[in-house]
Write an enzyme that holds these catalytic residues in place. Sequence first.
Site, mmCIF file in Angstrom:
data_model
loop_
_atom_site.group_PDB
_atom_site.id
_atom_site.type_symbol
_atom_site.label_atom_id
_atom_site.label_comp_id
_atom_site.label_asym_id
_atom_site.label_seq_id
_atom_site.Cartn_x
_atom_site.Cartn_y
_atom_site.Cartn_z
ATOM 1 C CB SER A 210 -0.937 -0.025 1.203
ATOM 2 O OG SER A 210 -1.932 0.970 1.087
ATOM 3 C CG ASN A 211 -0.395 4.632 -1.414
ATOM 4 O OD1 ASN A 211 -1.053 5.477 -0.832
ATOM 5 N ND2 ASN A 211 -0.887 3.919 -2.417
ATOM 6 N N PRO A 212 1.114 5.581 1.872
ATOM 7 C CG PRO A 212 2.811 7.096 2.433
ATOM 8 C CD PRO A 212 2.424 6.085 1.423
ATOM 9 C CB ALA A 277 -2.440 7.020 -3.556
#
Length: 396
Positions: A210-212, A277
């Site tokens: 995933s990403n923040p 995102a």
Amino acid sequence: MSVQGRRVLLCVGGGIAAYKACELARLLVKAGAQVRVALTPAAQRFVTPLTFQALTGSPVATDIFSAEQDLAAGHIALADWAELATVAPATANLLARLRIGQSDDMAAAALLAIEPRRWLLAPAMNEKMWASPAVQENVRVLKERGARFVGPAVGEMAERSHVGPGRMSEPAEIFAACADALAPRDLENVKVLVTAGPTREMLDPVRYLSNPSSGRMGYAIAEAARDRGARVTLISGPVELPRPADVEVVDVVSAEDLARAVDERLDGVRVVVMAAAVADQRPATRASRKVKKQPGDETMTLVRTPDILAGLGARAQRPMLVGFAAESENLEENARDKLARKKLDLIVANDVADAFGKETNRVLVLGKDGARREVQGPKLSVAHAIWDMVRERLGG
Ligand code: CTP
């Protein structure tokens, strides 16, 4: 967004931050807003009606039982008059009373006769009070009813030994939030679809890529569109944000879920804003049970996820498309390339250093028509600037 000529009721609660409400009144008046002020009895122990009368040039409402004030502008007349009710400072006491509908003074009575979605609350209290379950629950309920909040900020409190969230936002910031809350209803009934947050690409039941992304920018875009009258569907990856009122929220986890959810909801949609995102890759396989570690290094095969925006851009019949580009170098060049490659109408580019998890944002918006606009500020203000550009290009 201009506040020129708009009617703002400023309700002042009883806290030390009441002195900052004087500056807020001054900023609003200076920008051409019509401002009326209601003070709670507690507020009058910190600031005087005369101060606000001098700043706004209008009588100040202080006493719900005053026949004279009632005749001039009683609480219902004030409520009918106001386009926006800004509460600064919104004390713990005032938040509690607004939640339960207790209207024993002029400010609370006027507020209760105004729908919560027209309230802008600027909380101010000691950080321990702000963190208390009672206050937090009141805030949650008021948000669910559509009330907006600005702040509280993190910083030094009146009791100088205390630092924490609870300090009232600065007048300039509350002023900007007032301007956003008074957005024109220029997207009335326009159907829009917004995506927000990260995606999670599961390796097994307990691990993912995933990403923040916090989802804040996408949520602000959905809220701004709603405030301008749009009918909004928000497709959201996993985030920890309250659900915006009066927005249809669809929860998704993976890029493929997101692609499907977008595809299923395109009917009648005139604008798609892809602020999510989206992970560009996912693990080639997803184990149904937790994968056990192997001795030594391991290799994972990743496969591409569908590029949702590019897919929409390739359609003959397509809504207006707004994409995002998070870049760590050559911001403008990379964003221009994405704008053309994905056949977008607008692209919102930001530096990854400015992009993730913050309350404010700094972006460069580029249009396929050559438009170029730099915008900086709270995410809601940035969201409105994006909708301004969409509106200019949308036609009737
Ligand atoms: N996007 C999408 N589907 C994907 C990946 C991204 O629709 N599978 C959208 C994002 O929501 C964003 C835009 O495309 O609006 C830009 O995403 P980004 O990942 O930055 O662009 P890429 O074209 O994938 O380029 P790169 O990763 O090389 O920077």
